[in-house]
Design a protein around this motif. Structure first.
Motif, PDB file in Angstrom:
ATOM      1  N   LEU A  59       5.869 -28.907  59.465  1.00 36.53           N
ATOM      2  CA  LEU A  59       5.282 -29.262  60.758  1.00 36.53           C
ATOM      3  C   LEU A  59       5.329 -28.045  61.668  1.00 36.53           C
ATOM      4  O   LEU A  59       6.416 -27.527  61.956  1.00 36.53           O
ATOM      5  N   LEU A  60       4.172 -27.597  62.115  1.00 38.37           N
ATOM      6  CA  LEU A  60       4.120 -26.429  62.992  1.00 38.37           C
ATOM      7  C   LEU A  60       4.334 -26.857  64.440  1.00 38.37           C
ATOM      8  O   LEU A  60       3.660 -27.767  64.934  1.00 38.37           O
ATOM      9  N   LEU A  61       5.290 -26.206  65.105  1.00 35.50           N
ATOM     10  CA  LEU A  61       5.570 -26.488  66.516  1.00 35.50           C
ATOM     11  C   LEU A  61       4.869 -25.508  67.446  1.00 35.50           C
ATOM     12  O   LEU A  61       4.398 -25.898  68.516  1.00 35.50           O
ATOM     13  N   SER A  62       4.831 -24.216  67.077  1.00 32.71           N
ATOM     14  CA  SER A  62       4.148 -23.231  67.922  1.00 32.71           C
ATOM     15  C   SER A  62       3.627 -22.088  67.070  1.00 32.71           C
ATOM     16  O   SER A  62       4.153 -21.797  66.000  1.00 32.71           O
ATOM     17  N   GLY A  63       2.565 -21.444  67.568  1.00 33.10           N
ATOM     18  CA  GLY A  63       1.923 -20.358  66.844  1.00 33.10           C
ATOM     19  C   GLY A  63       0.790 -20.888  65.981  1.00 33.10           C
ATOM     20  O   GLY A  63       0.278 -21.990  66.201  1.00 33.10           O
ATOM     21  N   GLU A  64       0.424 -20.094  65.008  1.00 33.30           N
ATOM     22  CA  GLU A  64      -0.617 -20.452  64.046  1.00 33.30           C
ATOM     23  C   GLU A  64      -0.140 -19.978  62.686  1.00 33.30           C
ATOM     24  O   GLU A  64       0.257 -18.824  62.535  1.00 33.30           O
ATOM     25  N   GLU A  65      -0.162 -20.879  61.693  1.00 37.04           N
ATOM     26  CA  GLU A  65       0.382 -20.545  60.374  1.00 37.04           C
ATOM     27  C   GLU A  65      -0.648 -20.814  59.287  1.00 37.04           C
ATOM     28  O   GLU A  65      -1.230 -21.886  59.216  1.00 37.04           O
ATOM     29  N   GLY A  66      -0.834 -19.816  58.443  1.00 37.61           N
ATOM     30  CA  GLY A  66      -1.682 -19.971  57.275  1.00 37.61           C
ATOM     31  C   GLY A  66      -0.846 -20.335  56.062  1.00 37.61           C
ATOM     32  O   GLY A  66       0.340 -19.999  55.978  1.00 37.61           O
ATOM     33  N   PHE A  67      -1.468 -21.038  55.134  1.00 36.22           N
ATOM     34  CA  PHE A  67      -0.846 -21.434  53.870  1.00 36.22           C
ATOM     35  C   PHE A  67      -1.829 -21.175  52.743  1.00 36.22           C
ATOM     36  O   PHE A  67      -3.035 -21.372  52.907  1.00 36.22           O
ATOM     37  N   GLY A  68      -1.309 -20.814  51.594  1.00 30.72           N
ATOM     38  CA  GLY A  68      -2.044 -20.929  50.346  1.00 30.72           C
ATOM     39  C   GLY A  68      -1.594 -22.239  49.719  1.00 30.72           C
ATOM     40  O   GLY A  68      -0.408 -22.558  49.773  1.00 30.72           O
ATOM     41  N   VAL A  69      -2.506 -22.993  49.138  1.00 26.40           N
ATOM     42  CA  VAL A  69      -2.161 -24.281  48.531  1.00 26.40           C
ATOM     43  C   VAL A  69      -2.883 -24.419  47.197  1.00 26.40           C
ATOM     44  O   VAL A  69      -4.005 -23.939  47.025  1.00 26.40           O
ATOM     45  N   ALA A  70      -2.215 -25.094  46.259  1.00 28.73           N
ATOM     46  CA  ALA A  70      -2.808 -25.357  44.951  1.00 28.73           C
ATOM     47  C   ALA A  70      -2.060 -26.512  44.305  1.00 28.73           C
ATOM     48  O   ALA A  70      -0.872 -26.723  44.589  1.00 28.73           O
ATOM     49  N   PRO A  71      -2.729 -27.264  43.442  1.00 26.22           N
ATOM     50  CA  PRO A  71      -2.036 -28.342  42.749  1.00 26.22           C
ATOM     51  C   PRO A  71      -1.014 -27.786  41.759  1.00 26.22           C
ATOM     52  O   PRO A  71      -1.055 -26.608  41.395  1.00 26.22           O
ATOM     53  N   ALA A  72      -0.111 -28.652  41.334  1.00 29.29           N
ATOM     54  CA  ALA A  72       0.865 -28.271  40.319  1.00 29.29           C
ATOM     55  C   ALA A  72       0.128 -27.783  39.073  1.00 29.29           C
ATOM     56  O   ALA A  72      -0.930 -28.295  38.725  1.00 29.29           O
ATOM     57  N   ASP A  73       0.697 -26.771  38.419  1.00 27.98           N
ATOM     58  CA  ASP A  73       0.076 -26.199  37.228  1.00 27.98           C
ATOM     59  C   ASP A  73       1.182 -25.756  36.277  1.00 27.98           C
ATOM     60  O   ASP A  73       1.780 -24.694  36.463  1.00 27.98           O
ATOM     61  N   ALA A  74       1.466 -26.563  35.262  1.00 24.43           N
ATOM     62  CA  ALA A  74       2.550 -26.270  34.323  1.00 24.43           C
ATOM     63  C   ALA A  74       2.305 -24.984  33.538  1.00 24.43           C
ATOM     64  O   ALA A  74       3.249 -24.380  33.024  1.00 24.43           O
ATOM     65  N   ALA A  75       1.065 -24.534  33.447  1.00 26.34           N
ATOM     66  CA  ALA A  75       0.751 -23.327  32.691  1.00 26.34           C
ATOM     67  C   ALA A  75       0.919 -22.045  33.511  1.00 26.34           C
ATOM     68  O   ALA A  75       0.896 -20.947  32.950  1.00 26.34           O
ATOM     69  N   LEU A  76       1.122 -22.170  34.812  1.00 30.88           N
ATOM     70  CA  LEU A  76       1.225 -20.999  35.685  1.00 30.88           C
ATOM     71  C   LEU A  76       2.555 -20.292  35.480  1.00 30.88           C
ATOM     72  O   LEU A  76       3.605 -20.935  35.396  1.00 30.88           O
ATOM     73  N   ALA A  77       2.523 -18.972  35.416  1.00 34.92           N
ATOM     74  CA  ALA A  77       3.729 -18.181  35.146  1.00 34.92           C
ATOM     75  C   ALA A  77       4.686 -18.200  36.334  1.00 34.92           C
ATOM     76  O   ALA A  77       4.297 -17.932  37.471  1.00 34.92           O
ATOM     77  N   VAL A  78       5.954 -18.513  36.046  1.00 31.95           N
ATOM     78  CA  VAL A  78       7.029 -18.409  37.038  1.00 31.95           C
ATOM     79  C   VAL A  78       7.471 -16.957  37.073  1.00 31.95           C
ATOM     80  O   VAL A  78       7.785 -16.374  36.043  1.00 31.95           O
ATOM     81  N   VAL A  79       7.498 -16.354  38.275  1.00 32.15           N
ATOM     82  CA  VAL A  79       7.930 -14.959  38.379  1.00 32.15           C
ATOM     83  C   VAL A  79       9.359 -14.838  38.911  1.00 32.15           C
ATOM     84  O   VAL A  79       9.984 -13.798  38.757  1.00 32.15           O
ATOM     85  N   ASP A  80       9.883 -15.902  39.527  1.00 36.18           N
ATOM     86  CA  ASP A  80      11.254 -15.888  40.048  1.00 36.18           C
ATOM     87  C   ASP A  80      11.754 -17.331  40.113  1.00 36.18           C
ATOM     88  O   ASP A  80      11.390 -18.072  41.021  1.00 36.18           O
ATOM     89  N   ASP A  81      12.566 -17.719  39.151  1.00 37.23           N
ATOM     90  CA  ASP A  81      13.053 -19.093  39.029  1.00 37.23           C
ATOM     91  C   ASP A  81      14.408 -19.225  39.712  1.00 37.23           C
ATOM     92  O   ASP A  81      15.402 -18.681  39.239  1.00 37.23           O
ATOM     93  N   ARG A  82      14.444 -19.970  40.811  1.00 35.81           N
ATOM     94  CA  ARG A  82      15.688 -20.254  41.531  1.00 35.81           C
ATOM     95  C   ARG A  82      15.890 -21.765  41.673  1.00 35.81           C
ATOM     96  O   ARG A  82      16.521 -22.219  42.619  1.00 35.81           O
ATOM     97  N   PHE A  83      15.344 -22.516  40.726  1.00 39.07           N
ATOM     98  CA  PHE A  83      15.472 -23.975  40.791  1.00 39.07           C
ATOM     99  C   PHE A  83      16.931 -24.410  40.799  1.00 39.07           C
ATOM    100  O   PHE A  83      17.306 -25.294  41.564  1.00 39.07           O
ATOM    101  N   ASP A  84      17.762 -23.818  39.954  1.00 38.95           N
ATOM    102  CA  ASP A  84      19.152 -24.264  39.848  1.00 38.95           C
ATOM    103  C   ASP A  84      19.957 -23.999  41.121  1.00 38.95           C
ATOM    104  O   ASP A  84      20.768 -24.821  41.521  1.00 38.95           O
ATOM    105  N   SER A  85      19.720 -22.875  41.774  1.00 36.60           N
ATOM    106  CA  SER A  85      20.538 -22.520  42.943  1.00 36.60           C
ATOM    107  C   SER A  85      19.927 -22.969  44.270  1.00 36.60           C
ATOM    108  O   SER A  85      20.657 -23.304  45.200  1.00 36.60           O
ATOM    109  N   ARG A  86      18.585 -22.981  44.387  1.00 39.91           N
ATOM    110  CA  ARG A  86      17.965 -23.249  45.689  1.00 39.91           C
ATOM    111  C   ARG A  86      16.778 -24.209  45.627  1.00 39.91           C
ATOM    112  O   ARG A  86      16.063 -24.351  46.616  1.00 39.91           O
TER     113      ARG A  86
END
Length: 158
Positions: free
Chosen positions: A75-102
Motif C-alpha cells: 500500500l503506497l502512502l506517499s510518492g509514486e512507486e513503479g512495479f514490475g509484475v508477472a505471474p508465477a513461473d516455475a521454469a524461471l531461473a532463481v538467481v538468489d534463493d533466500r526462502f529459508d532465511s527470509r
C-alpha cells in the motif's frame, strides 16, 4: 494479483479473501502516516505489517522477487512507486534463493513482465509465488512511504 485503491475497497471487499480484508481492516485502525517506520503485529508472525521509507530505484536496478510463505499487500502512502509484475513461473531461473532465511527469492527477469504504477492510496496484493519488482522509479527517483502487509498462506487457505 489484485490491484485496488483504499477509496474503492468497500466495494471490492466481496472479491477479496477474508485474510486480505482483515489486514486492510487492521490498517484502517491506525494513522499510518504518523506511525514511525518499523514492524507492527496484527496476529504474530501470521499477519503483520511494516511501514517502510525508501528512495525508488531505476527499474533495471532491481530483480523480480517472490515469496513462498507470505502474500504481500503493498500500500503506497506517499510518492509514486513503479512495479514490475508477472505471474508465477516455475521454469524461471532463481538467481538468489533466500526462502529459508527470509521467505524471498530473486529471479531472472521474466519475458512477460508488465509495469504498473501506484499513487498514494493504491494497493496491490501479491499471492505466494507471484513475481513483483517493487520500489522502482516512475519518472525519477523519489522518496516513498509505504506499508507492506505479510499474510501467512495458511490464512488464505493455501
Amino acid at each position: 494479483m489484485f490491484i485496488g485503491n483504499l477509496a474503492n475497497w468497500p466495494q471490492q471487499r466481496a472479491v477479496l479473501p477474508d485474510a486480505v480484508n482483515r489486514a486492510l481492516d487492521a490498517l484502517a485502525q491506525h494513522d499510518l502516516h504518523a506511525m514511525p517506520a518499523g514492524r507492527y503485529e496484527i496476529d504474530g508472525d501470521r499477519l503483520f505489517f511494516m511501514i517502510q521509507e525508501m528512495l525508488t530505484q531505476p527499474f533495471e536496478a532491481g530483480k523480480p522477487e517472490a515469496h513462498h510463505r507470505y502474500a504481500d499487500i503493498q500500500l503506497l502512502l506517499s510518492g509514486e512507486e513503479g512495479f514490475g509484475v508477472a505471474p508465477a513461473d516455475a521454469a524461471l531461473a532463481v538467481v538468489d534463493d533466500r526462502f529459508d532465511s527470509r521467505d524471498i527469492a530473486f529471479y531472472a527477469a521474466p519475458a512477460n513482465e508488465q509495469r504498473i504504477n501506484l499513487q498514494p492510496g493504491d494497493f496491490v496484493v501479491f499471492y505466494p509465488g507471484e513475481l513483483h519488482r517493487p520500489g522502482r522509479c516512475v519518472a525519477g527517483s523519489m522518496p516513498i512511504r509505504k506499508v507492506v502487509v505479510k499474510i501467512d498462506r495458511a490464512l488464505l487457505g493455501l
